[in-house]
Design an enzyme around this catalytic site. Structure first.
Site, mmCIF file in Angstrom:
data_model
loop_
_atom_site.group_PDB
_atom_site.id
_atom_site.type_symbol
_atom_site.label_atom_id
_atom_site.label_comp_id
_atom_site.label_asym_id
_atom_site.label_seq_id
_atom_site.Cartn_x
_atom_site.Cartn_y
_atom_site.Cartn_z
ATOM 1 N N CYS A 1 0.823 -1.218 0.000
ATOM 2 C CA CYS A 1 0.000 0.000 0.000
ATOM 3 C C CYS A 1 0.855 1.264 0.000
ATOM 4 C CB CYS A 1 -0.955 0.007 1.182
ATOM 5 S SG CYS A 1 -0.235 -0.554 2.712
ATOM 6 N N HIS B 1 -3.025 6.194 4.714
ATOM 7 C CA HIS B 1 -1.588 6.392 4.929
ATOM 8 C C HIS B 1 -1.181 7.773 4.412
ATOM 9 C CE1 HIS B 1 -1.231 2.318 6.142
ATOM 10 N NE2 HIS B 1 -0.614 1.782 5.076
HETATM 11 C C1 2RA Z 1 0.914 -2.136 6.745
HETATM 12 N N1 2RA Z 1 1.696 -1.885 4.462
HETATM 13 O O1 2RA Z 1 0.486 -0.985 6.640
HETATM 14 C C2 2RA Z 1 1.517 -2.842 5.551
HETATM 15 C C3 2RA Z 1 0.667 -4.006 5.102
HETATM 16 N N2 2RA Z 1 -0.614 -3.576 4.659
HETATM 17 O O2 2RA Z 1 0.872 -2.799 7.804
#
Ligand code: 2RA
Length: 334
Positions: free
Chosen positions: A126, A239
């Site tokens: 991601c 994120h």
């Molecule tokens: C996380 N990118 O954010 C890793 C797996 N999705 O934990």
């Protein structure tokens, strides 16, 4: 024609895959929802119909045209069997991402790579997906020498249990009770953890090395130098990333802003007079990559700083996987 689809995994990503397949009206003929025995028997709804979750076996993939694996070990155990059964596998796990026989695809960045798939296509991590969507227009215009990224990653990246843990711990802290948890190495509520996945010999975490290695493969350029610091923050979903880019040719902030505003999958949110910059709470539920705080890095000749935010369950996982399936359809590969 309608396609027979299997979704393997019923956690946060698997459920989001079902939601996105429905929202985007992907031409699903027959649907199978598969999971480990732990989840077999659970009910999920898709397009108003109820489906019983079946336990995954090698035989589950007979007649399946495309199988979306949500993550974890499943593709290591069943991926090859699914391909042998004639399905194209789009795998969101880390199991095959760096396999030279497996394309690693972000449709806005390297759509052409689906053409050489041998049955298995990997969905990138991601935090990598949202970064390369933002880097692509800058790369095409001016080349990229080096990327330095720090991430601020939501707990949903660690699954439903992690989401529940942030909520529980936050309440414990606010009520002055003892904080308990098991998903993260330390308390995540009101805290930042520079520790996502395991630590490697070189002092980097596996999550950081995913960003380093996957970026080069997706951009098709092993000369791009990348370094990363990935951090878990007390955000439920979405994120955020502070990205510093050194381009080969000079790009001013306004040139970069113009290129980004025209780039596929990108929404520029960058109006400081109105406190407009990408926010995780606004990216939540959306499929675009939001870019703002675009400014020159005056400490080097050709530097730019960006703030890049996306929904890690959607564009970071489920939507990107469904977009790969749509791309296969467009290319006549399904
Ligand atoms: C996380 N990118 O954010 C890793 C797996 N999705 O934990």
């Amino acid at each position: 024609a309608n396609l027979n689809v299997a979704v393997v995994g019923t956690g946060a990503v698997g459920q989001t895959m079902l939601k996105v397949l429905e929202e985007r009206n992907f031409p699903v003929g027959r649907l199978k929802v598969l999971a480990t025995s732990r989840s077999a028997g659970k009910k999920v709804t898709f397009k108003g119909e109820e489906y019983r979750v079946e336990e995954t076996t090698p035989e589950s993939f007979a007649g399946v045209n495309v199988a979306l694996f949500a993550g974890g070990e499943a593709s290591k155990i069943f991926g090859r069997a699914a391909v042998a059964a004639g399905a194209v596998v789009i795998d969101n796990s880390n199991n095959f991402r760096m396999d030279p026989e497996v394309p690693l695809v972000v449709p806005e960045v390297n759509p052409q790579d689906v053409r050489w798939h041998k049955g298995l296509i990997a969905n990138p991590n991601c935090s990598t997906i949202q970064m390369v969507v933002a880097l692509k227009p800058l790369y095409d215009a001016a080349g990229i020498k080096r990327v330095v990224v720090s991430t601020y990653q939501a707990v949903s990246g660690a699954g439903q249990e992690a989401i529940d843990e942030l909520r529980k711990q936050s309440q414990q802290v606010l009520e002055g009770r003892e904080v308990s948890g098991r998903v993260f190495p330390w308390q995540i509520a009101f805290n930042c953890l520079p520790h996502i996945d395991i630590f490697l010999e070189n002092g980097y975490s596996k999550e950081e090395m995913k960003m380093v290695n996957e970026t080069k493969k997706i951009m098709g350029d092993n000369d791009i130098r990348v370094t990363a610091t990935t951090v878990r923050v007390p955000v439920f979903n979405g994120h955020s990333e502070a990205i510093n880019v050194e381009t080969r040719e000079k790009l001013t902030a306004s040139q970069a802003r113009e290129l980004l505003s025209r780039a596929p999958g990108v929404v520029v949110v960058d109006d400081l007079d109105n406190k407009a910059y990408p926010l995780a709470i606004q990216a939540d539920g959306r499929d675009e990559v939001f870019v703002g705080r675009i400014r020159e890095d005056f400490s080097i000749a050709n530097g730019l700083n960006l703030w890049v935010v996306a929904d890690n369950l959607r564009k970071g996982a489920a939507t990107n996987a469904v977009q790969i399936a749509e791309l296969l359809l467009q290319e006549g590969l399904l």
